[in-house]
Design an enzyme around this catalytic site. Sequence first.
Site, short mmCIF file in Angstrom:
data_model
loop_
_atom_site.label_atom_id
_atom_site.label_comp_id
_atom_site.label_asym_id
_atom_site.label_seq_id
_atom_site.Cartn_x
_atom_site.Cartn_y
_atom_site.Cartn_z
N SER A 189 9.35 0.78 0.75
CA SER A 189 9.24 1.95 -0.66
C SER A 189 9.78 3.38 -0.19
O SER A 189 10.50 3.79 0.44
CB SER A 189 8.27 2.63 0.67
OG SER A 189 7.23 3.55 0.34
N TYR A 197 3.88 6.27 8.55
CA TYR A 197 3.86 5.63 7.82
C TYR A 197 5.65 5.35 7.06
O TYR A 197 6.60 4.64 7.13
CB TYR A 197 3.34 5.02 6.70
CG TYR A 197 3.84 4.31 6.27
CD1 TYR A 197 3.48 2.53 6.09
CD2 TYR A 197 4.12 5.00 4.59
CE1 TYR A 197 4.22 2.37 4.73
CE2 TYR A 197 4.17 3.79 3.82
CZ TYR A 197 4.71 2.27 4.08
OH TYR A 197 4.42 1.66 2.53
N LYS A 256 9.49 2.99 8.01
CA LYS A 256 10.08 2.72 7.39
C LYS A 256 11.31 2.40 7.12
O LYS A 256 12.22 1.64 6.86
CB LYS A 256 9.05 2.10 5.37
CG LYS A 256 7.88 1.61 5.33
CD LYS A 256 8.22 0.06 4.68
CE LYS A 256 6.70 -0.62 4.66
NZ LYS A 256 6.62 -1.57 4.99
P1 NAD Z 1 -1.43 -5.05 2.69
O1 NAD Z 1 -1.83 -4.29 3.66
O2 NAD Z 1 -2.34 -5.65 1.11
O3 NAD Z 1 -0.46 -6.20 2.99
C1 NAD Z 1 -0.22 -6.36 4.20
C2 NAD Z 1 -0.29 -7.91 4.95
O4 NAD Z 1 0.03 -8.02 6.15
C3 NAD Z 1 -1.63 -8.00 5.11
O5 NAD Z 1 -2.86 -9.20 4.39
C4 NAD Z 1 -2.02 -7.10 6.75
O6 NAD Z 1 -3.20 -8.59 6.80
C5 NAD Z 1 -0.82 -8.38 7.09
N1 NAD Z 1 -0.16 -7.67 8.23
C6 NAD Z 1 -0.52 -6.92 9.62
N2 NAD Z 1 0.08 -6.22 10.09
C7 NAD Z 1 0.17 -7.49 10.60
C8 NAD Z 1 0.72 -8.46 11.78
N3 NAD Z 1 0.72 -7.71 13.08
N4 NAD Z 1 1.43 -9.38 11.71
C9 NAD Z 1 0.66 -10.29 10.74
N5 NAD Z 1 0.29 -9.89 9.14
C10 NAD Z 1 0.00 -8.70 9.74
O7 NAD Z 1 -0.39 -4.29 1.89
P2 NAD Z 1 0.65 -4.51 0.68
O8 NAD Z 1 0.41 -3.18 -1.02
O9 NAD Z 1 0.62 -5.26 0.09
O10 NAD Z 1 1.79 -4.03 0.73
C11 NAD Z 1 3.11 -5.18 2.02
C12 NAD Z 1 4.16 -4.29 2.09
O11 NAD Z 1 4.71 -3.10 1.28
C13 NAD Z 1 3.74 -3.47 3.49
O12 NAD Z 1 5.03 -3.61 4.44
C14 NAD Z 1 3.87 -2.08 2.51
O13 NAD Z 1 4.07 -0.91 3.75
C15 NAD Z 1 4.75 -2.36 1.48
N6 NAD Z 1 4.92 -1.18 0.51
C16 NAD Z 1 3.52 -1.03 -0.15
C17 NAD Z 1 3.62 -0.18 -0.63
C18 NAD Z 1 2.51 0.09 -2.09
O14 NAD Z 1 1.34 0.48 -2.59
N7 NAD Z 1 1.05 -1.23 -2.00
C19 NAD Z 1 4.40 0.70 -1.40
C20 NAD Z 1 5.63 -0.06 -0.54
C21 NAD Z 1 5.77 -0.39 0.18
C1 UD1 Z 2 1.88 7.07 -1.55
C2 UD1 Z 2 1.77 8.24 0.27
C3 UD1 Z 2 3.22 7.17 0.14
C4 UD1 Z 2 2.97 5.56 0.20
C5 UD1 Z 2 2.26 5.02 -1.61
C6 UD1 Z 2 2.13 4.18 -1.71
C7 UD1 Z 2 1.21 10.00 0.32
C8 UD1 Z 2 1.50 11.87 1.12
N1 UD1 Z 2 2.05 9.23 0.24
O1 UD1 Z 2 2.34 7.77 -2.11
O2 UD1 Z 2 3.93 7.48 1.07
O3 UD1 Z 2 4.58 4.84 -0.46
O4 UD1 Z 2 1.19 6.41 -1.51
O5 UD1 Z 2 1.06 3.55 -0.91
O6 UD1 Z 2 0.22 9.78 0.90
N2 UD1 Z 2 -4.37 11.35 -6.26
C9 UD1 Z 2 -5.33 12.23 -6.56
N3 UD1 Z 2 -6.53 12.03 -5.96
C10 UD1 Z 2 -6.56 11.21 -5.40
C11 UD1 Z 2 -5.28 9.75 -5.15
C12 UD1 Z 2 -3.97 10.11 -5.53
O7 UD1 Z 2 -5.90 12.99 -7.58
O8 UD1 Z 2 -7.61 10.52 -5.44
C13 UD1 Z 2 -2.21 11.55 -6.82
C14 UD1 Z 2 -1.64 12.38 -6.23
O9 UD1 Z 2 -1.74 13.55 -5.73
C15 UD1 Z 2 -0.54 11.60 -6.86
C16 UD1 Z 2 -0.63 10.06 -7.79
O10 UD1 Z 2 -2.24 10.00 -7.88
O11 UD1 Z 2 0.55 12.87 -8.02
C17 UD1 Z 2 -0.57 9.06 -6.99
O12 UD1 Z 2 -1.02 9.15 -5.26
P1 UD1 Z 2 -0.99 7.97 -4.65
O13 UD1 Z 2 -1.09 6.95 -5.05
O14 UD1 Z 2 -1.70 8.15 -3.34
O15 UD1 Z 2 0.42 7.53 -4.19
P2 UD1 Z 2 1.72 8.53 -3.94
O16 UD1 Z 2 1.60 10.00 -3.68
O17 UD1 Z 2 2.85 8.12 -4.93
#
Ligand code: NAD
Ligand code: UD1
Length: 338
Positions: free
Chosen positions: A125, A150, A154
């Site tokens: 991430s 979190y 990572k």
């Molecule tokens: P998500 O929660 O939708 O998917 C994660 C999946 O992992 C879920 O289906 C959950 O049931 C499964 N899981 C959790 N713990 C587990 C375990 N111990 N064993 C087996 N399965 C398990 O999340 P996502 O948004 O699809 O994210 C996927 C990956 O990408 C994660 O590692 C997350 O940290 C990373 N990531 C997500 C974002 C985002 O904004 N969505 C951003 C950066 C990185």
């Molecule tokens: C957040 C997490 C980051 C994570 C990412 C994806 C924090 C500090 N950071 O990032 O670690 O990897 O999500 O899951 O939580 N915002 C609002 N109102 C809301 C929600 C968000 O104004 O209700 C604003 C935030 O201040 C930011 C933007 O929207 O400026 C995006 O927010 P968000 O979607 O939470 O993503 P990140 O801040 O990039």
Amino acid sequence: MKKVLITGGAGYIGSHIALALLDRDREVVVVDNLVNGSLQALARVETITGKKLFFYHGDIRSAADLDNIFRRHHIGEVIHMAGLKSVSESISRPDDYYQNNVVGTLNLLDSMRRARVRRLIFSSSATVYGPQPCCPVDESCPTGATTNPYGTTKLIAEHYLRELAAAEPQLAITALRYFNPIGAHESGLIGEDPCGIPTNLLPYIFQVAIGKLEHLCVYGTDYPTPDGTGVRDYIHIMDLAAGHLKALDNLQPGFRVYNLGTGKGYSVMEIINAVEKISGRQIKWQPRKRRKGDAAECYADPSLAQRELSWQAERCLEKMIADAWRWHSAYPQGYVKE
Ligand code: NAD
Ligand code: UD1
């Protein structure tokens, strides 16, 4: 051809990657403990693609669960998505985050070693960079200033994978640092289904748009950005999935890391305006003070992935919002809870 194992494949990003792999005629095995995933998402992936995948209800913290899968299937590559991802939850329950995101990753690599599987893509991430003094953020920017457990889990997982790949030269590992994945598959059949009240911007705004939540709180209207609100690099989920396919095609021995972002930032106000325009719904919002740990702006320099993986994001913000809206308006309750 060997199969691809997706850990966490029933989740938001994993289900879209499963779809992209099946569309490419790859055989897919998913392991997921369903804490935040849905079997319905996988069933719909099969409907959309007209292809079957293999599903195991299992946990990456269990060696027995993983060894069983590696015994039953000829796995060539693993895409490791399983983990917990809520920043706020990680602050109140750090132990769960270290167990799932760090110990789970160590356990997976142990199982892969026993099965002689040496090719891995890891979901990292942009959070590993922490708040950066300047944008765009490239892969050489310092990491380590994480602001919550979190993000730290990572970063620790990345360090572990880097050091493991240095010690075991047959390993080919790529970590992908996602910026802000949003949107849904264009069918509108699968998408993001957050549990409870979302903390990320887009899932929150869509709940306001469908009338489940009253108004959006805009965290910070006095940032040094053009309209005072926070700027982020939002990327369409299918562009993100395409980035994984390119990373698989280009896996090489050693450890590599790539940003997956568009390189373009949008402010919270620009997002509100785009959602209002595309959905035709008014988004009520109220200004609030800045959220702790937030940067004013964060967007990627994605040129390394462009040069080395021949990948770049193609879908514009309107497409991201339109595809997400198709999903949220058709399924306002998300997936049926199993
Ligand atoms: P998500 O929660 O939708 O998917 C994660 C999946 O992992 C879920 O289906 C959950 O049931 C499964 N899981 C959790 N713990 C587990 C375990 N111990 N064993 C087996 N399965 C398990 O999340 P996502 O948004 O699809 O994210 C996927 C990956 O990408 C994660 O590692 C997350 O940290 C990373 N990531 C997500 C974002 C985002 O904004 N969505 C951003 C950066 C990185
Ligand atoms: C957040 C997490 C980051 C994570 C990412 C994806 C924090 C500090 N950071 O990032 O670690 O990897 O999500 O899951 O939580 N915002 C609002 N109102 C809301 C929600 C968000 O104004 O209700 C604003 C935030 O201040 C930011 C933007 O929207 O400026 C995006 O927010 P968000 O979607 O939470 O993503 P990140 O801040 O990039």
